[in-house]
Scaffold this motif. Structure first.
Motif, mmCIF file in Angstrom:
data_model
loop_
_atom_site.group_PDB
_atom_site.id
_atom_site.type_symbol
_atom_site.label_atom_id
_atom_site.label_comp_id
_atom_site.label_asym_id
_atom_site.label_seq_id
_atom_site.Cartn_x
_atom_site.Cartn_y
_atom_site.Cartn_z
ATOM 1 N N LEU A 37 0.926 -1.179 0.147
ATOM 2 C CA LEU A 37 0.004 -0.222 0.136
ATOM 3 C C LEU A 37 0.953 1.287 0.176
ATOM 4 O O LEU A 37 1.939 1.466 0.811
ATOM 5 C CB LEU A 37 -0.734 0.122 1.274
ATOM 6 C CG LEU A 37 -1.674 1.169 1.477
ATOM 7 C CD1 LEU A 37 -2.712 1.663 0.454
ATOM 8 C CD2 LEU A 37 -2.436 1.283 2.836
ATOM 9 N N ALA A 38 0.656 2.214 -0.752
ATOM 10 C CA ALA A 38 1.306 3.432 -0.842
ATOM 11 C C ALA A 38 0.292 4.523 -0.877
ATOM 12 O O ALA A 38 -0.856 4.580 -1.614
ATOM 13 C CB ALA A 38 2.168 3.505 -2.104
ATOM 14 N N LEU A 39 0.506 5.752 -0.308
ATOM 15 C CA LEU A 39 -0.195 7.014 -0.386
ATOM 16 C C LEU A 39 0.649 7.836 -1.104
ATOM 17 O O LEU A 39 1.670 8.028 -0.852
ATOM 18 C CB LEU A 39 -0.910 7.447 1.185
ATOM 19 C CG LEU A 39 -1.589 6.370 1.989
ATOM 20 C CD1 LEU A 39 -2.187 7.454 3.148
ATOM 21 C CD2 LEU A 39 -2.806 5.958 1.179
ATOM 22 N N VAL A 40 0.017 8.469 -2.120
ATOM 23 C CA VAL A 40 0.546 9.351 -3.125
ATOM 24 C C VAL A 40 -0.225 10.637 -3.022
ATOM 25 O O VAL A 40 -1.266 10.634 -3.567
ATOM 26 C CB VAL A 40 0.855 8.727 -4.571
ATOM 27 C CG1 VAL A 40 1.347 9.469 -5.616
ATOM 28 C CG2 VAL A 40 1.329 7.412 -4.625
ATOM 29 N N SER A 41 0.624 11.735 -2.523
ATOM 30 C CA SER A 41 -0.286 12.858 -2.413
ATOM 31 C C SER A 41 0.815 13.942 -2.618
ATOM 32 O O SER A 41 1.968 14.175 -2.443
ATOM 33 C CB SER A 41 -0.450 13.099 -0.647
ATOM 34 O OG SER A 41 -1.309 14.044 -0.475
ATOM 35 N N GLY A 42 0.251 15.262 -2.707
ATOM 36 C CA GLY A 42 0.828 16.424 -2.688
ATOM 37 C C GLY A 42 1.250 17.000 -1.418
ATOM 38 O O GLY A 42 1.917 17.772 -1.503
ATOM 39 N N ARG A 43 0.647 16.437 -0.314
ATOM 40 C CA ARG A 43 1.043 17.019 0.931
ATOM 41 C C ARG A 43 2.475 16.558 1.275
ATOM 42 O O ARG A 43 2.904 15.540 0.684
ATOM 43 C CB ARG A 43 0.120 16.147 2.104
ATOM 44 C CG ARG A 43 -1.352 16.731 2.091
ATOM 45 C CD ARG A 43 -2.111 15.995 3.080
ATOM 46 N NE ARG A 43 -3.399 16.655 2.818
ATOM 47 C CZ ARG A 43 -4.164 17.292 3.749
ATOM 48 N NH1 ARG A 43 -3.178 17.744 4.900
ATOM 49 N NH2 ARG A 43 -5.407 17.681 3.852
ATOM 50 N N SER A 44 3.195 17.184 2.079
ATOM 51 C CA SER A 44 4.278 16.600 2.837
ATOM 52 C C SER A 44 4.027 15.497 3.568
ATOM 53 O O SER A 44 3.034 15.222 4.004
ATOM 54 C CB SER A 44 4.911 17.742 3.532
ATOM 55 O OG SER A 44 4.070 17.905 5.013
ATOM 56 N N THR A 81 2.738 1.084 5.366
ATOM 57 C CA THR A 81 2.571 1.873 4.227
ATOM 58 C C THR A 81 3.654 2.790 3.553
ATOM 59 O O THR A 81 4.450 3.306 4.556
ATOM 60 C CB THR A 81 1.360 2.737 4.521
ATOM 61 O OG1 THR A 81 0.359 1.895 5.249
ATOM 62 C CG2 THR A 81 0.706 3.550 3.418
ATOM 63 N N VAL A 82 3.614 2.928 2.330
ATOM 64 C CA VAL A 82 4.842 3.656 1.820
ATOM 65 C C VAL A 82 4.080 5.129 1.547
ATOM 66 O O VAL A 82 2.999 5.040 1.227
ATOM 67 C CB VAL A 82 5.352 3.213 0.433
ATOM 68 C CG1 VAL A 82 6.123 4.262 -0.115
ATOM 69 C CG2 VAL A 82 5.927 1.841 0.713
ATOM 70 N N LEU A 83 4.734 6.058 2.028
ATOM 71 C CA LEU A 83 4.336 7.634 1.763
ATOM 72 C C LEU A 83 5.173 8.273 0.821
ATOM 73 O O LEU A 83 6.441 8.296 0.873
ATOM 74 C CB LEU A 83 4.335 8.391 3.040
ATOM 75 C CG LEU A 83 3.428 7.869 4.276
ATOM 76 C CD1 LEU A 83 3.358 8.729 5.420
ATOM 77 C CD2 LEU A 83 1.901 7.451 3.861
ATOM 78 N N VAL A 84 4.405 8.887 -0.237
ATOM 79 C CA VAL A 84 4.915 9.505 -1.354
ATOM 80 C C VAL A 84 4.423 10.866 -1.298
ATOM 81 O O VAL A 84 3.148 11.017 -1.439
ATOM 82 C CB VAL A 84 4.955 9.102 -2.781
ATOM 83 C CG1 VAL A 84 5.413 9.931 -3.589
ATOM 84 C CG2 VAL A 84 5.337 7.538 -3.038
ATOM 85 N N GLY A 85 5.195 11.973 -0.853
ATOM 86 C CA GLY A 85 4.640 13.357 -0.515
ATOM 87 C C GLY A 85 5.033 14.463 -1.559
ATOM 88 O O GLY A 85 6.114 13.962 -2.350
ATOM 89 N N SER A 86 4.691 15.540 -1.260
ATOM 90 C CA SER A 86 5.193 16.583 -2.281
ATOM 91 C C SER A 86 5.209 16.300 -3.644
ATOM 92 O O SER A 86 6.033 16.492 -4.344
ATOM 93 C CB SER A 86 6.355 17.114 -1.736
ATOM 94 O OG SER A 86 6.274 17.590 -0.782
ATOM 95 N N HIS A 87 4.067 15.453 -4.266
ATOM 96 C CA HIS A 87 4.006 15.092 -5.665
ATOM 97 C C HIS A 87 5.116 14.331 -6.037
ATOM 98 O O HIS A 87 5.693 13.946 -7.403
ATOM 99 C CB HIS A 87 3.949 16.096 -6.605
ATOM 100 C CG HIS A 87 2.557 16.808 -6.453
ATOM 101 N ND1 HIS A 87 1.441 16.564 -6.653
ATOM 102 C CD2 HIS A 87 2.522 18.069 -5.469
ATOM 103 C CE1 HIS A 87 0.458 17.663 -6.480
ATOM 104 N NE2 HIS A 87 0.961 18.566 -5.553
ATOM 105 N N GLY A 88 5.788 13.400 -5.129
ATOM 106 C CA GLY A 88 6.938 12.502 -5.373
ATOM 107 C C GLY A 88 8.237 13.019 -4.960
ATOM 108 O O GLY A 88 9.425 12.512 -4.852
ATOM 109 N N GLY A 89 8.145 14.314 -4.492
ATOM 110 C CA GLY A 89 9.509 15.086 -3.697
ATOM 111 C C GLY A 89 10.026 14.600 -2.549
ATOM 112 O O GLY A 89 11.124 14.862 -2.223
#
Ligand SMILES: [Mg+2]
Length: 268
Positions: A71-78, A92-100
């Motif tokens: 499971l990964a959450l992919v968000s524009g948030r930090s 859970t993998v967190l991808v934030g700042s659109h991948g940043g």
């Protein structure tokens, strides 16, 4: 096309695709990537009040404990903000700042890979923040959010004229500084790192090596992710509007209900 007659088949089609995927053990490992705002959580005026729907929270827990599912959450948030708002389960993998930014939820909290900016990128970020602050100044309901590698102009609570002027000013700033701007729903995000959700998702897919990727998102920024996935993947647009996604859910409530049933079926 948004008549009730047109909506019902989309829901049925999504439900059927999820049922098929849950039953077919040949299509594992599975990478489930989910946007947060507008997908697991309804859109709200104050992003600090965003919470996952109960069915979305239940789906996350079930997905995170199912073998052969990542499971990964992919968000524009930090990712710090995403971790706080979404309260995702361990693993859970967190991808934030659109991948940043990337991180993983560990047993003792968020394990983050910090953003590394060069001195030039740090200077640029200062200029971006100051430029957006100037665009927001004197305009009620327009405000600026600062992230580790980006600054964001929010116009959701502003009047139409102020929103339009501030948005135009933000886009002109990005063009002038020659930096990447993402123009989403009532936001302009200017990042000093050249990233999109699509780049981030493809990088994660290459690391995890799944047979199938399921990705759900609601915003223009999610189109980058839809466009990068293949015909064997499940791409789900939440809400109305043009999309490259194959499937559609009417709103976060419908998506989360179907996702919870899907997660239960996967775990059987
Ligand atoms: Mg979203």
């Amino acid at each position: 096309m948004s008549t009730p007659d047109a909506v019902a088949p989309a829901r049925d089609e999504l439900e059927a695709a999820l049922t098929d995927l849950a039953r077919d053990r040949g299509r594992r490992p599975l990478l489930v990537g989910l946007d947060f705002d507008g997908v697991l959580a309804p859109l709200v005026d104050d992003p600090d009040q965003s919470r996952p729907l109960p069915a979305g929270a239940a789906a996350m827990v079930r997905l995170s404990t199912t073998p052969d599912v990542r499971l990964a959450l992919v968000s524009g948030r930090s990712i710090v903000d995403l971790h706080r708002r979404a309260d995702p389960p361990v693993g859970t993998v967190l991808v934030g700042s659109h991948g940043g930014e990337r991180g993983t939820v560990g047993p003792h909290g968020l394990e983050r890979d910090p953003v590394q900016l060069s001195p030039e990128q740090s200077d640029l970020l200062t200029q971006v923040g100051a430029g957006l602050a100037a665009a927001a100044r004197g305009r009620e309901g327009v405000w600026v959010q600062h992230k580790p590698a980006a600054a964001v102009l929010h116009t959701r609570m502003a009047g139409a004229d102020d929103a339009e002027t501030a948005t135009a000013q933000a886009l002109a700033l990005a063009a002038e500084l020659d930096v990447h701007a993402l123009h989403g729903k009532d936001v302009v995000e200017i990042s000093v790192l050249p990233v999109t959700k699509g780049d981030a998702l493809v990088r994660l897919r290459d690391e995890v090596g799944p047979a199938v990727v399921l990705y759900a998102g609601d915003d223009v920024t999610d189109e980058h992710a839809f466009a990068r996935l293949g015909p064997e993947d499940l791409t789900i647009k939440v809400g109305e509007g043009e999309t490259a996604a194959r499937l559609r859910a009417a709103d976060p409530a419908e998506l989360c209900d179907l996702l919870a049933s899907f997660a239960d079926a996967l775990a059987v």
